[in-house]
Design a protein around this motif. Sequence first.
Motif, PDB file in Angstrom:
ATOM      1  N   VAL A 136     -48.318 -64.559  41.835  1.00 20.37           N
ATOM      2  CA  VAL A 136     -47.456 -64.806  42.997  1.00 20.37           C
ATOM      3  C   VAL A 136     -48.214 -64.510  44.287  1.00 20.37           C
ATOM      4  N   SER A 137     -48.977 -63.414  44.283  1.00 18.34           N
ATOM      5  CA  SER A 137     -49.737 -63.026  45.471  1.00 18.34           C
ATOM      6  C   SER A 137     -50.759 -64.085  45.849  1.00 18.34           C
ATOM      7  N   GLU A 138     -51.562 -64.527  44.867  1.00 20.37           N
ATOM      8  CA  GLU A 138     -52.685 -65.412  45.177  1.00 20.37           C
ATOM      9  C   GLU A 138     -52.264 -66.865  45.364  1.00 20.37           C
ATOM     10  N   GLN A 139     -51.258 -67.312  44.598  1.00 25.97           N
ATOM     11  CA  GLN A 139     -50.924 -68.734  44.632  1.00 25.97           C
ATOM     12  C   GLN A 139     -49.720 -69.077  45.499  1.00 25.97           C
ATOM     13  N   ASP A 162     -47.004 -85.102  62.473  1.00 23.90           N
ATOM     14  CA  ASP A 162     -48.023 -84.636  61.538  1.00 23.90           C
ATOM     15  C   ASP A 162     -47.332 -84.046  60.315  1.00 23.90           C
ATOM     16  N   LEU A 163     -47.530 -84.669  59.158  1.00 27.47           N
ATOM     17  CA  LEU A 163     -46.835 -84.254  57.943  1.00 27.47           C
ATOM     18  C   LEU A 163     -47.658 -83.324  57.058  1.00 27.47           C
ATOM     19  N   GLU A 164     -48.869 -82.977  57.476  1.00 24.45           N
ATOM     20  CA  GLU A 164     -49.705 -82.120  56.628  1.00 24.45           C
ATOM     21  C   GLU A 164     -49.069 -80.758  56.359  1.00 24.45           C
ATOM     22  N   PRO A 165     -48.488 -80.087  57.374  1.00 24.70           N
ATOM     23  CA  PRO A 165     -47.813 -78.813  57.067  1.00 24.70           C
ATOM     24  C   PRO A 165     -46.696 -78.976  56.053  1.00 24.70           C
ATOM     25  N   LEU A 166     -45.975 -80.097  56.152  1.00 25.34           N
ATOM     26  CA  LEU A 166     -44.894 -80.343  55.196  1.00 25.34           C
ATOM     27  C   LEU A 166     -45.442 -80.555  53.798  1.00 25.34           C
ATOM     28  N   ARG A 167     -46.548 -81.294  53.692  1.00 23.52           N
ATOM     29  CA  ARG A 167     -47.170 -81.508  52.378  1.00 23.52           C
ATOM     30  C   ARG A 167     -47.638 -80.179  51.790  1.00 23.52           C
ATOM     31  N   SER A 168     -48.262 -79.344  52.621  1.00 24.92           N
ATOM     32  CA  SER A 168     -48.753 -78.041  52.141  1.00 24.92           C
ATOM     33  C   SER A 168     -47.595 -77.169  51.667  1.00 24.92           C
ATOM     34  N   ALA A 169     -46.532 -77.142  52.447  1.00 28.18           N
ATOM     35  CA  ALA A 169     -45.375 -76.337  52.068  1.00 28.18           C
ATOM     36  C   ALA A 169     -44.769 -76.841  50.763  1.00 28.18           C
ATOM     37  N   THR A 170     -44.733 -78.152  50.591  1.00 27.32           N
ATOM     38  CA  THR A 170     -44.198 -78.735  49.356  1.00 27.32           C
ATOM     39  C   THR A 170     -45.044 -78.331  48.152  1.00 27.32           C
ATOM     40  N   ASP A 171     -46.361 -78.350  48.307  1.00 31.21           N
ATOM     41  CA  ASP A 171     -47.258 -77.951  47.204  1.00 31.21           C
ATOM     42  C   ASP A 171     -47.074 -76.474  46.855  1.00 31.21           C
ATOM     43  N   ILE A 172     -46.954 -75.629  47.882  1.00 32.43           N
ATOM     44  CA  ILE A 172     -46.771 -74.195  47.636  1.00 32.43           C
ATOM     45  C   ILE A 172     -45.460 -73.947  46.894  1.00 32.43           C
ATOM     46  N   ALA A 174     -43.866 -76.014  44.989  1.00 30.09           N
ATOM     47  CA  ALA A 174     -43.982 -76.526  43.621  1.00 30.09           C
ATOM     48  C   ALA A 174     -44.745 -75.541  42.741  1.00 30.09           C
ATOM     49  N   ASP A 175     -45.849 -74.954  43.284  1.00 31.49           N
ATOM     50  CA  ASP A 175     -46.600 -73.941  42.533  1.00 31.49           C
ATOM     51  C   ASP A 175     -45.720 -72.733  42.230  1.00 31.49           C
ATOM     52  N   ALA A 176     -44.944 -72.330  43.219  1.00 34.67           N
ATOM     53  CA  ALA A 176     -44.065 -71.176  43.030  1.00 34.67           C
ATOM     54  C   ALA A 176     -43.063 -71.434  41.911  1.00 34.67           C
ATOM     55  N   GLN A 177     -42.538 -72.651  41.853  1.00 33.88           N
ATOM     56  CA  GLN A 177     -41.568 -72.983  40.810  1.00 33.88           C
ATOM     57  C   GLN A 177     -42.202 -72.873  39.422  1.00 33.88           C
ATOM     58  N   VAL A 178     -43.420 -73.388  39.273  1.00 27.11           N
ATOM     59  CA  VAL A 178     -44.116 -73.332  37.985  1.00 27.11           C
ATOM     60  C   VAL A 178     -44.377 -71.878  37.586  1.00 27.11           C
ATOM     61  N   ILE A 179     -44.870 -71.083  38.535  1.00 24.43           N
ATOM     62  CA  ILE A 179     -45.185 -69.674  38.250  1.00 24.43           C
ATOM     63  C   ILE A 179     -43.926 -68.914  37.843  1.00 24.43           C
ATOM     64  N   LEU A 180     -42.842 -69.085  38.594  1.00 23.46           N
ATOM     65  CA  LEU A 180     -41.619 -68.342  38.314  1.00 23.46           C
ATOM     66  C   LEU A 180     -40.980 -68.775  37.001  1.00 23.46           C
ATOM     67  N   ASP A 181     -41.041 -70.055  36.697  1.00 19.49           N
ATOM     68  CA  ASP A 181     -40.509 -70.514  35.408  1.00 19.49           C
ATOM     69  C   ASP A 181     -41.287 -69.893  34.254  1.00 19.49           C
ATOM     70  N   ALA A 213     -35.729 -65.112  43.343  1.00 18.93           N
ATOM     71  CA  ALA A 213     -36.608 -66.146  43.898  1.00 18.93           C
ATOM     72  C   ALA A 213     -36.261 -67.511  43.328  1.00 18.93           C
ATOM     73  N   GLN A 214     -35.948 -67.544  42.037  1.00 18.06           N
ATOM     74  CA  GLN A 214     -35.577 -68.823  41.418  1.00 18.06           C
ATOM     75  C   GLN A 214     -34.269 -69.361  41.995  1.00 18.06           C
ATOM     76  N   GLY A 215     -33.382 -68.444  42.388  1.00 18.99           N
ATOM     77  CA  GLY A 215     -32.143 -68.882  43.010  1.00 18.99           C
ATOM     78  C   GLY A 215     -32.364 -69.469  44.396  1.00 18.99           C
ATOM     79  N   THR A 216     -33.421 -69.016  45.066  1.00 21.89           N
ATOM     80  CA  THR A 216     -33.723 -69.491  46.411  1.00 21.89           C
ATOM     81  C   THR A 216     -34.526 -70.780  46.399  1.00 21.89           C
ATOM     82  N   LEU A 217     -35.415 -70.916  45.420  1.00 23.35           N
ATOM     83  CA  LEU A 217     -36.355 -72.042  45.410  1.00 23.35           C
ATOM     84  C   LEU A 217     -35.701 -73.427  45.362  1.00 23.35           C
ATOM     85  N   PRO A 218     -34.630 -73.634  44.581  1.00 21.67           N
ATOM     86  CA  PRO A 218     -34.044 -74.976  44.579  1.00 21.67           C
ATOM     87  C   PRO A 218     -33.661 -75.455  45.975  1.00 21.67           C
TER      88      PRO A 218
END
Length: 609
Positions: A136-139, A162-172, A174-181, A213-218
Amino acid sequence: MTTPEFVLAPERQHRSSGGSSRRRKRRRRIIFHSIFWPLLAIIIVGGGLSAWWLATSALAVRDDLETARVQVVAFQKAADERRFDELQPIADELSVAASSAAAPTANPVWRMAEWVPGVGENVRAVRIIAEGVDDVSEQVVQPASGLVGEFGISRDDSGALDLEPLRSATDIAADAQVILDGLEADLAGIDTDATIAPVSDAVNQFGQVVASAQGTLPGINAALAGAGAMLGIDGPQTVLLAFENNAEATALGGGPAAQTLLSVDDGTVKIDRQVSSTELDTQAPIGTPIDESADQLYNDILRTEINATTSRPDFPTAAALLRSRWDRDLGITPNTVVMTDPIAVSRILEVTGPVTLPGGEQLTSDNVVSKLLNEIYFRYPEGGPESDAYFAAASAAMFDKMMAGDYDIWQMAQALIDVTNSGSLMMWTEKEPTQQLFEGSRLDGTLPQTNLGATVLGVYFRDRSISKIDYYLHTAAKVTTDTCTPEAPTYTVEVTLRMDIPADLQFSLPEYIDSREPGAYRTEVFLYGPAGGSTTEVAVPNPANGATTGPSVTDLGRPAEKFTVDMVNGQTAVVRATFAGTPDDAPVEVRTTPMINRTAVEVVEATCG
C-alpha cells in the motif's frame, strides 16, 4: 575325480559370521556418532540463534508496523485537511517503516517458521500484514502523495483540458483496488483461532482498515471513471446532459425537459445542441424493452411522456428511454447519459460562485432553485420559447463556469460527492468497463440487489397534476424496524405528505404551476421494501382528499407498493406499508426522491418484549 569342496567347520563358521556382524555395527555406530552429534549440536545452536533472530525480528516488525500505522493516520488527516505540502514527508516516513517491517518477513528463517506447529500461523499473519502495508505504501500512498498536491485543471495550447493527472489517478486507484482485494483474500485465509490474542487483534484491525478502504474505493473509481467519460478520456464521445425539474417530481428527481448534447474528445468539450421537450415526440411510445413490473407501476406515460422518463428509481431505465428517444426523434444515439438537477447546481455554485446570464441576472447558490423551479413560471406563465431560452441560457452559463476551472478542485470534488450521495447526479455509459466501475456507487442510480452492508428502502414520489406544484409539497418518512425476531425482520414505512401553498398565492398561481387535475393536487407515492423481501400490510391512515392503493408488484428485485393521493392546499395525507425482510438484512438506509423541500427521514427501532 570329484572337485574338493572347501567348507568351514560349523562352529568356526558361526564364530566368523558373528565377528563380521559386530565389526559392521561398530562401523555404523562410529559413522552415526560422527554425524549425528555434530548435526544435533548445529541444530541446537542454530535453532537457538534462529529463534533468537525470529523473536528479535518480530519485535522490530511490531514496532515498525506501529510507526506505519501512525503515519497512515497522519497521511489521512493531512489529506482531509488539504495540507498537501505535508503529504510527501509523511509518505516517505511511512515508506521507511513499511519496508523495514516487510524486510525480515522475506528471510528464509521467517518463512520456515511459518511451518512450525503452534507458531507458524502467528508468523504468517504478521508477514501478510507487513507485506500488505508495504505494498500500500509503495504502490498507492507514494504515487498518490506526489499527485494530490499537483492535481488541478490546466489546458494545453489547443485549449483542451490536460487529462494526464486524471489518467494517473485512475491508474493509482486501479492498483489500490487490486492490492486491497488481494489483502482481503489473504486476511480471510488466516486462522485467527490459531493465533495469539495480539496477533488476532492486529489481523482484525488491519482487516477493518482494508474493509474501510474498499468501501471508499468504489466511489473514487466511479468518480474518476465518470470524469473520464465526461471529458472523452477514451476518445470521441457524445454525452447527453439532462436537467431534471424537481418541481414536477419523479422518483429520480423530476422531469428531464431541458437537455444538452455535448461532444467530448481527449479533454475538449463543447455544446452541440440544446433541446427542450417540445422538440421531441411525446405521443408515440418508445419501444425500449422494460420490465412488466415497471409498466404496471408507472403505466404508459413512462414510454410516451418525456417528463415521466425518470419515474422509476433506476437510472439505467431512464438512460435507455432517453437514448431511444434521441435516436428515434433526432437521429442521434448518445454514448453517455448524465442527469442532474438545480438542487445539485445550488451545491456546485457554493464552490464556483455566482453565474451571470447574458442579460446580467445572476444565479447564486441561494437563488438558483427558486429562480429555475418557481420564479420562471411567474415570469413566463405559459412557458413556451421564452422559458426554454431562459433554461438554455442558464444551462450554458453554468456549463461554461464549470469548464473554466476557476475554483478549488478539492471543494468541487466534495460537492460532487455530496450531490451524488443525495441522488442528484447519475451517470450511464455504453462503455461496459467504465459502467462496471459505476456499480456499487450512487452514481449509477440503481437500488442494490442485496442487503449486504445496508438494507436499502425506497420512498419515491411522482407528480400527476401535470404541474410544477411540488415546489410547495412537503414530505416526511418514518421507518420502524422490528428485528426482535432476527430471522424475520420487518420494516414499516409511513409517509406523510402536506401541500403548503402560501395563502396569498393559492388562487393566483400561474397555469404552468397549478394543477391541471380538477379540484386537487395528485401525487403518486412508491414504497420499495428490502431486496428479496415481501409486503405484509398496506394501509392509508389519512387519505386526505382521496387515496387509492396498488398495484402491488415485485420490481427491481423488491416488493413495491403504489399509492395515489389527492390533496387540496393545507391538507395532510398519510400512507403506510410494512415489508418482511430476510435474515441477512443489515442496518437500514432510506433513499428518497431529491425533493425541493427535502424529505425528512426518521428511523426508529421497535421495542422488543
